[in-house]
Design a protein around this motif. Structure first.
Motif, short mmCIF file in Angstrom:
data_model
loop_
_atom_site.label_atom_id
_atom_site.label_comp_id
_atom_site.label_asym_id
_atom_site.label_seq_id
_atom_site.Cartn_x
_atom_site.Cartn_y
_atom_site.Cartn_z
N VAL A 290 0.85 -1.19 0.00
CA VAL A 290 0.00 0.00 0.00
C VAL A 290 0.89 1.24 0.00
O VAL A 290 1.80 1.35 0.82
N LEU A 291 0.61 2.18 -0.91
CA LEU A 291 1.27 3.48 -0.93
C LEU A 291 0.25 4.52 -0.47
O LEU A 291 -0.80 4.68 -1.08
N ASN A 292 0.56 5.21 0.62
CA ASN A 292 -0.32 6.23 1.18
C ASN A 292 0.36 7.58 1.03
O ASN A 292 1.21 7.96 1.83
N LEU A 293 -0.01 8.31 -0.03
CA LEU A 293 0.56 9.64 -0.27
C LEU A 293 -0.27 10.70 0.43
O LEU A 293 -1.50 10.62 0.46
N PHE A 294 0.39 11.74 0.95
CA PHE A 294 -0.25 12.77 1.76
C PHE A 294 -0.87 12.08 2.99
O PHE A 294 -2.03 12.29 3.34
N GLY A 295 -0.06 11.28 3.68
CA GLY A 295 -0.55 10.35 4.69
C GLY A 295 -1.00 10.98 6.00
O GLY A 295 -1.61 10.29 6.82
N TYR A 296 -0.63 12.24 6.27
CA TYR A 296 -1.06 12.98 7.46
C TYR A 296 -0.68 12.21 8.72
O TYR A 296 0.47 11.80 8.86
N SER B 15 5.27 16.86 5.68
CA SER B 15 5.42 17.50 6.99
C SER B 15 6.16 16.58 7.95
O SER B 15 5.68 15.48 8.28
N LYS B 16 7.31 17.05 8.43
CA LYS B 16 8.07 16.28 9.42
C LYS B 16 7.25 16.11 10.69
O LYS B 16 7.31 15.05 11.35
N ARG B 17 6.50 17.13 11.04
CA ARG B 17 5.69 17.05 12.26
C ARG B 17 4.59 16.01 12.12
O ARG B 17 4.31 15.25 13.05
N ALA B 18 3.94 15.94 10.94
CA ALA B 18 2.90 14.94 10.72
C ALA B 18 3.48 13.54 10.77
O ALA B 18 2.84 12.61 11.31
N ILE B 19 4.68 13.35 10.23
CA ILE B 19 5.33 12.05 10.32
C ILE B 19 5.57 11.67 11.78
O ILE B 19 5.36 10.52 12.19
N GLY B 20 5.98 12.64 12.59
CA GLY B 20 6.18 12.39 14.01
C GLY B 20 4.90 11.97 14.70
O GLY B 20 4.88 11.05 15.53
N TRP B 21 3.78 12.65 14.36
CA TRP B 21 2.49 12.28 14.93
C TRP B 21 2.11 10.86 14.52
O TRP B 21 1.58 10.09 15.34
#
Length: 382
Positions: A213-219, A240-246
């Protein structure tokens, strides 16, 4: 500053430059021939040349530069897939989430234990519930009512932290109050998530082959975590590095940190281009792009200009036995028929069916109405 504009330096001597005062005649130095004209003394500390201001490109200039070396879109050949529209996908109220009421440009929702009040431009009708219920909300967003506007949260009953515990189909995660009025999850996406996890489960049961599965704009990662829990290998991409952290934080909370999930902080288009050159392949692709966005290196995303290129890249990334490609679009002046036509062209020659329509949320209680949240188009293999 736009290209071609010149820097205008100040005219005349600067204060303290060492140049003689007005009306003061400089004298020739010793040993100078008779009648020689005197030169003004050389300043001991000549002024440094002015540094021209840094050039600041407009958003449009950056976007054009991003696309400058992009080859023309090569549309696939073959018959278009079947077509089904309009398809209205409803989210019903439940224990995890409910739309309690909407109207007068706002919506009142329940996320787990909290009632939340925030702007909703689509709600142009009157409210159903008494004002006291609206006034009793645990959290109220105040500020810009635009989808990407900024503001702040007010907590009328008691102070709340940035996060609170939530669940989605039994998967724990953190709701989060953001300055852009979002709360870390788009509940209307639940219908796409269940469609995806059902497809993963069927494929694993029927063939046993891996599902990528590829999830682009994954939030904040709910789709990625639900896919991983269902048994898929997931690539999660967000600028967003912050969204990746979340998202990683949610993975820890859900006990899924050991699952095969790749967390990629990168511009979605740049990543897709590189994956296409590598020959990577996926069985399911999720696209949930914003109308406008920026990448981590200043890249600019504009949906109408960039989506055709990205969608054709997604076609190239589908495996030889793909299952689905799902596209959702928010806050755009378009129709699901436009998305359907675009999807149909990108999926030529693959067979299957393109389903297009709207995602809507049904209000809780009697005399409920449907709140439209977004447009979607998805290609399904069977």
């Amino acid at each position: 500053m736009s290209r071609g504009m010149r820097n205008h330096r100040s005219k005349g001597p600067s204060k303290g430059s060492g140049r003689p005062a007005r009306h003061e005649r400089p004298q020739p130095g010793p040993g100078a021939p008779a009648g020689a004209k005197a030169r003004p003394p050389t300043p001991a500390n000549p002024p440094a040349p002015e540094t021209p201001p840094a050039r600041r490109d407009s958003v449009e200039e950056i976007a054009r530069e991003n696309r400058r070396d992009r080859p023309p879109v090569e549309w696939p050949q073959g018959a278009r897939p079947g077509f089904r529209a309009p398809v209205i996908l409803e989210v019903e109220p439940g224990a995890d989430y409910a739309l309690l009421d909407s109207g007068d440009g706002e919506k009142l929702e329940r996320y787990g234990p909290l009632s939340i009040r925030r702007p909703e431009n689509q709600a142009i009708w009157p409210r159903r519930l008494p004002a006291a219920l609206w006034e009793g909300a645990d959290a109220v967003f105040t500020g810009d009512t635009d989808e990407e506007g900024t503001g702040r949260w007010r907590f009328p009953r008691e102070p709340l932290g940035e996060t609170w515990p939530m669940r989605q189909d039994g998967l724990p995660y953190l709701g989060r109050f953001t300055s852009f009025r979002h709360v870390g999850v788009f509940p209307e996406q639940a219908v796409h998530w269940r469609f995806m996890t059902d497809a993963i489960s069927r494929e694993l049961a029927n063939s046993g082959r891996p599902v990528r599965v590829l999830n682009l704009f994954g939030y904040t990662g709910l789709a990625s975590l639900l896919a991983a829990r269902a048994g898929a290998e997931v690539t999660h991409v967000d600028a967003s590095k912050r969204a990746i952290g979340w998202a990683r934080e949610n993975a820890e909370l859900a006990g899924l940190s050991d699952r095969p999930i790749r967390w990629i902080c990168e511009d979605a288009v740049r990543y897709a281009e590189r994956e296409a050159r590598r020959g990577s392949a996926y069985e399911i692709v999720l696209l949930d792009p914003p109308k406008f966005g920026r990448g981590p290196k200043g890249e600019v995303w504009q949906l109408f200009e960039d989506l055709p290129h990205l969608l054709v890249l997604m076609r190239r990334l589908l495996s030889d036995r793909p299952l689905a490609l799902v596209l959702t679009a928010y806050s755009i002046r378009s129709s699901f028929y436009s998305l359907s036509a675009l999807m149909g062209e990108a999926m030529r020659g693959l067979g299957g069916t393109v389903e297009s329509g709207e995602l809507v949320i049904r209000e809780e209680g009697a005399d409920a109405r449907l709140l439209s949240t977004s447009l979607f188009s998805r290609w399904v293999s069977a």
